[in-house]
Design an enzyme around this catalytic site. Structure first.
Site, PDB file in Angstrom:
ATOM      1  N   ALA A 187      57.398  68.114 -16.631  1.00  0.00           N
ATOM      2  CA  ALA A 187      57.520  66.954 -15.748  1.00  0.00           C
ATOM      3  C   ALA A 187      57.709  67.412 -14.311  1.00  0.00           C
ATOM      4  CB  ALA A 187      58.700  66.079 -16.179  1.00  0.00           C
ATOM      5  N   GLU A 188      56.841  66.926 -13.422  1.00  0.00           N
ATOM      6  CA  GLU A 188      57.010  67.154 -11.989  1.00  0.00           C
ATOM      7  C   GLU A 188      57.497  65.854 -11.366  1.00  0.00           C
ATOM      8  OE1 GLU A 188      54.172  69.087  -8.631  1.00  0.00           O
ATOM      9  OE2 GLU A 188      53.793  66.980  -9.109  1.00  0.00           O
ATOM     10  N   ASP A 189      58.793  65.778 -11.144  1.00  0.00           N
ATOM     11  CA  ASP A 189      59.394  64.550 -10.628  1.00  0.00           C
ATOM     12  C   ASP A 189      60.389  64.912  -9.537  1.00  0.00           C
ATOM     13  OD1 ASP A 189      60.438  62.043 -10.168  1.00  0.00           O
ATOM     14  OD2 ASP A 189      61.754  62.085 -11.915  1.00  0.00           O
TER      15      ASP A 189
ATOM     16  N   SER B 187      53.314  64.453 -10.203  1.00  0.00           N
ATOM     17  CA  SER B 187      53.866  63.394  -9.352  1.00  0.00           C
ATOM     18  C   SER B 187      54.323  62.170 -10.136  1.00  0.00           C
ATOM     19  CB  SER B 187      52.831  62.973  -8.304  1.00  0.00           C
ATOM     20  OG  SER B 187      53.394  62.084  -7.369  1.00  0.00           O
ATOM     21  N   LEU B 188      55.311  62.369 -11.009  1.00  0.00           N
ATOM     22  CA  LEU B 188      55.810  61.246 -11.807  1.00  0.00           C
ATOM     23  C   LEU B 188      56.456  60.170 -10.948  1.00  0.00           C
ATOM     24  CD1 LEU B 188      57.343  62.916 -14.992  1.00  0.00           C
ATOM     25  CD2 LEU B 188      55.030  62.075 -14.590  1.00  0.00           C
TER      26      LEU B 188
END
Length: 899
Positions: A611-613, A559-560
């Site tokens: 990256a989870e964005d 959750s970036l």
């Protein structure tokens, strides 16, 4: 005698004797004549400040250019001309350089900065004691309380002043081991012990005096130790030479002393007839006109320097006198025995507080109303886990199996690391995956949060087992050739105070922002203060800790969007670059991500960061040197959302093939770095339903229309997974159990379900037969396709056929051709699909096979297709294939025909 005139800085790390040395030589002006005597000119004058700043700025820009650093490099490469965003990137780059300068003022290098766990927390020191260190700038008094001191807040407290509390708010507490009855204290105040081996050099019986004598005899040449034994001889002789044999004995008698240069000239005049051997090897002239010497620019005689480097260092007496574990246990009782419970005691302006230390590595959560506590984990060398396997080589493509240890068992209970190691890891290997991604491993107070509200960042959750149990899990995974990734949560933290970091030292802004900024807009979690150097030290050390201590191979940063934006990602975006550089963007959070990726990839070159964005921040996977954030992969969150929307809201015959393709291959520039999944834990855990539950959950095969519904569900389940797997980048992810169509969602025990575990497990028994066995066989075939044929690592897919009317999609990837017919009823006897190469194409995967739960309509005579010279879909040739409804086929070019 040798002379050391380089500036030397030492950085000592606990529990070892590693000495880091840094030298800087800066020579302003040097003139070496041919004769032996050297004349060295040392310029110490300060230049004007403006000139220095200008020169520094020029040197920085020059060094950036030489290093290939371009803050807007990826914008230039992609042809993006946005002045505001480019300026934002340049300012961020400058701020990052300033941040690094601040780091180097307090830390020796990045390794030191990322290794806070070597100092902070509780550690056994070689000098028969335990050291404890933690950060609490808002506290006025710090102590350790535990079962080893009767939970007394005064028994083991930090000392007064800088010996126990530094200017940055770090508390240092020493817990001395206790002498056993009848034992005498050590003769040497620096006596060290080896806690791993039973015996060491100090057990040989050689006395300290003999060791010191041996060190002196081996190091000093004859006569060199003269001035050590007679330390006042040199200054007395110099004083006599300067002031004569009848020199004054008081300051009043001394009178005025000429300046150094005058005295030196007088001395040279008096000794002008002396032989060269009696004169100094160099002349030093201060041209600074009375200004301070530049202590960082020191020059020495080459002869002295050569002699120094050729000289062997003396024997380390501290190693020669070190004793083994048996001697330590015979003389001392450990101050903090293995398994001891403890907490950190603070006295604050608002009163006393008890906290679980922020750097604790093993924590027991609250139980039956009791306060949580840390556990000192220091097993004996015989009981400590010993690593057996080396890390697997990083594969060209990633097939990730996402897991949650607690729900991995078939029984209605919290499963353990040990059970996961024995039962789940072999299944993952058999299923064809090459990596596991673990969620919920760091300690969290509430089980129902799935581990996303972390309370203790350095501790593996005790509800699953001990730290050694987790080490065994990682080691056995490596032995099976599986990489181990952690779903790391640094975007926010739990709001718990007694066990977490919230109000840790009594102040509201220790680790987190003050006021509303310090709370997530929707989830109530605490938001880190990424602009604080000590918070960065904590977070980056935490990343390095899991790699160093537990040998994990990478991270998915959860959750970036929650951390990058002050609105936590809950805002409408206008598809404009201004959304990524306006007042709602947290530049400090971006710099933390850049710094984390830069340090991790330098310290651990084979590390993988994902990256989870949900906002797809520009430059996620671009190199740091080109203005990016430095991640290796990014998660395509849109695919699963699209599939859920289609299954829930759109009739089968209205599915848009164009939308499917545009969503699966949304960003061609970064498609190679995309991690795709049809469904992950969000669909099963976060209040949703798995695809299997949507498609055929509760369907009775014997009821009217039941078989048709089941066939539809099986077909779409396979097709969705196949097209998502083969059209994405070099990484694919699947959540535990979904590979065989787990029919039930995951529901953690909460008050609303009377704390039931009935849905907090996995039905592994379904693998044995029926629908779930067929779906597992198909998923295993997908993994084997990549394992044996390298599907995911063969470049990007070339999508050349998208027909919304016929509901057919076709694309190629290397020598492989993929064809999908999503139509719910229409089958095509001879469907034309374009191919570039003329030749023979062999079907290597058919979703309609009976062993995959299909109807078996496509027979063996359809498995070999020869191309026809007919231009279709922009290709020079085509195939005429038999496409039953809701089926997918994979062909491989096995023979090329040249005309």
């Amino acid at each position: 005698m040798v002379s050391l005139s380089n500036q030397t800085r030492f950085s000592f790390h606990p529990n070892n004797l590693v000495v880091s040395e840094k030298r800087r030589l800066g020579i302003s002006g040097v003139n070496f004549p041919r004769k032996i005597k050297l004349k060295i000119t040392c310029f110490a004058a300060e230049r004007p400040r403006q000139e220095k700043q200008k020169k520094k700025s020029q040197s920085q820009s020059t060094s950036d250019a030489e290093a290939g650093v371009d803050p807007v490099g990826f914008l230039t490469r992609l042809g993006i001309a946005d002045r505001i965003f480019a300026q934002f990137l340049r300012e961020r780059h400058k701020a990052l350089k300033d941040l690094k300068d601040e780091i180097f003022k307090r830390h020796f290098d990045f390794r030191d900065f990322a290794s806070g766990f070597e100092l902070l927390g509780m550690h056994r020191h070689m000098e028969h004691r335990v050291d404890f260190m933690d950060w609490g700038p808002g506290s006025r008094y710090g102590a350790i309380i535990g079962d080893f001191n009767g939970w007394s807040p005064t028994e083991n407290a930090a000392r007064e002043g800088l010996f126990g509390h530094d200017d940055y708010g770090y508390w240092f507490i020493i817990l001395e081991d206790k002498l056993r009855e009848g034992e005498e204290p050590d003769e040497l105040y620096f006596q060290q012990y080896n806690y791993v081996d039973d015996y060491d050099k100090g057990d040989s019986g050689v006395s300290a005096e003999e060791i010191f004598q041996k060190a002196n005899d081996e190091y000093w040449e004859p006569g060199e130790d003269r001035f050590i034994k007679n330390r006042f001889e040199v200054p007395a002789k110099l004083y006599e030479q300067m002031f004569g044999p009848n020199s004054p004995q008081t300051l009043e008698e001394l009178g005025d002393i000429p300046d150094a240069e005058t005295r030196y000239k007088q001395w040279k005049e008096e000794h002008k007839d002396d032989p060269p051997s009696n004169l100094p090897p160099c002349d030093i002239i201060d041209k600074g006109q009375g200004k301070p010497y530049d202590i960082f620019n020191v020059v020495t005689s080459p002869e002295w320097t050569k002699k120094f480097y050729e000289k062997e260092p003396p024997i380390p007496y501290w190693l020669e006198t070190r004793k083994g574990r048996k001697a330590w246990l015979q003389k001392y009782i450990p101050a903090v025995p293995h398994g001891s419970k403890y907490r950190l005691y603070f006295n604050t302006p608002d009163g006393p507080l008890e906290r679980v230390p922020a750097w604790a590595t093993y924590v027991q959560p609250e139980d039956e109303g009791k306060q949580a506590y840390a556990i000192h984990w220091e097993p004996s060398p015989e009981a400590a886990y010993k690593w057996k396997y080396s890390k697997p080589k990083v594969p060209e493509s990633l097939r990730i199996y996402e897991c949650h240890v607690g729900i991995s068992g078939s029984e209605p209970k919290v499963s353990t690391f040990e059970e996961f190691t024995k039962k789940v890891l072999p299944h993952v290997k058999r299923a064809g995956y090459n990596a596991i991604q673990l969620i919920g491993v760091p300690e969290h107070k509430d089980y129902f949060t799935v581990g996303y509200r972390v309370t203790n960042f350095f501790a593996a959750s005790s509800r699953y087992g001990t730290p050694d149990d987790f080490k065994r899990l990682v080691d056995e995974a490596h032995g099976l050739g599986l990489l181990v990734f952690l779903d790391i949560v640094h975007s926010y933290a739990a709001a718990d105070q007694m066990v977490g970091l919230s109000l840790f030292d009594g102040s509201n802004d220790c680790y987190f922002h003050y006021g509303k900024r310090g709370h997530h807009k929707h989830w109530g979690t605490r938001m880190f203060k990424y602009g604080d150097l000590d918070v960065l030290h904590f977070l980056i050390s935490n990343l390095n800790w899991w790699i160093t201590e537990y040998q994990v191979d990478g991270y998915q940063f959860h959750s970036l969007a929650s951390m990058i934006y002050t609105h936590n990602g809950f805002a409408s975006f206008n598809n404009d670059l201004d959304d990524y550089c306006n007042q709602y963007v947290d530049r400090d959070a971006l710099m933390y991500l850049i710094l984390a990726n830069e340090i991790l990839h330098v310290q651990h070159p084979n590390i993988i960061t994902i990256a989870e964005d949900a906002t797809y921040y520009p430059g996620l996977c671009e190199p740091v040197s080109q203005g990016g954030l430095g991640f290796d992969y990014y998660v395509n969150l849109s695919a699963s959302e699209m599939w859920v929307s289609l299954l829930d809201n759109v009739p089968d015959n209205e599915w848009s093939m164009s939308k499917i393709v545009s969503t699966l291959v949304a960003n061609k520039e970064y498609a190679d770095k995309m991690l795709s999944y049809a469904e992950n834990h969000n669909q099963s855990i976060s209040g949703g339903r798995s695809f299997a539950e949507i498609l055929f959950g509760g369907v009775d095969n014997g009821s009217p229309g039941g078989k048709e519904l089941l066939d539809r569900g099986i077909s779409l389940h396979k097709m969705i997974r196949l097209i998502t797997f083969t059209s994405g980048g070099r990484a694919y992810l699947n959540f535990m159990g979904n590979e065989f169509g787990h029919p039930e969602r995951v529901e953690f025990p909460t008050q609303s379900n009377n704390f039931s575990f009935s849905l907090a497990n996995r039905r592994w028994d379904l693998l044995e037969s029926g629908v779930h066995h067929h779906l597992f066989s198909f998923d295993k075939e997908l993994m084997d396709l990549d394992k044996s044929k390298g599907i995911l690592s063969r470049g990007l897919p070339s999508i050349h056929h998208v027909n919304d009317a016929n509901m057919v999609i076709s694309f190629s990837r290397g020598p492989f051709l993929f064809i999908f017919n999503f139509h719910p009823s229409n089958s095509y006897e001879k469907y034309d699909v374009g191919v570039e190469e003329a030749g023979e194409y062999t079907m290597i995967l058919n979703s309609d096979e009976v062993k995959y739960g299909g109807q078996g309509i496509v027979t063996e005579d359809h498995y070999l297709q020869r191309s026809i010279s007919k231009r279709i879909d922009g290709q020079r040739n085509c195939l005429e294939v038999f496409l039953p409804s809701r089926t997918a086929q994979v062909y491989k070019l096995t023979r090329i025909l040249r005309i």
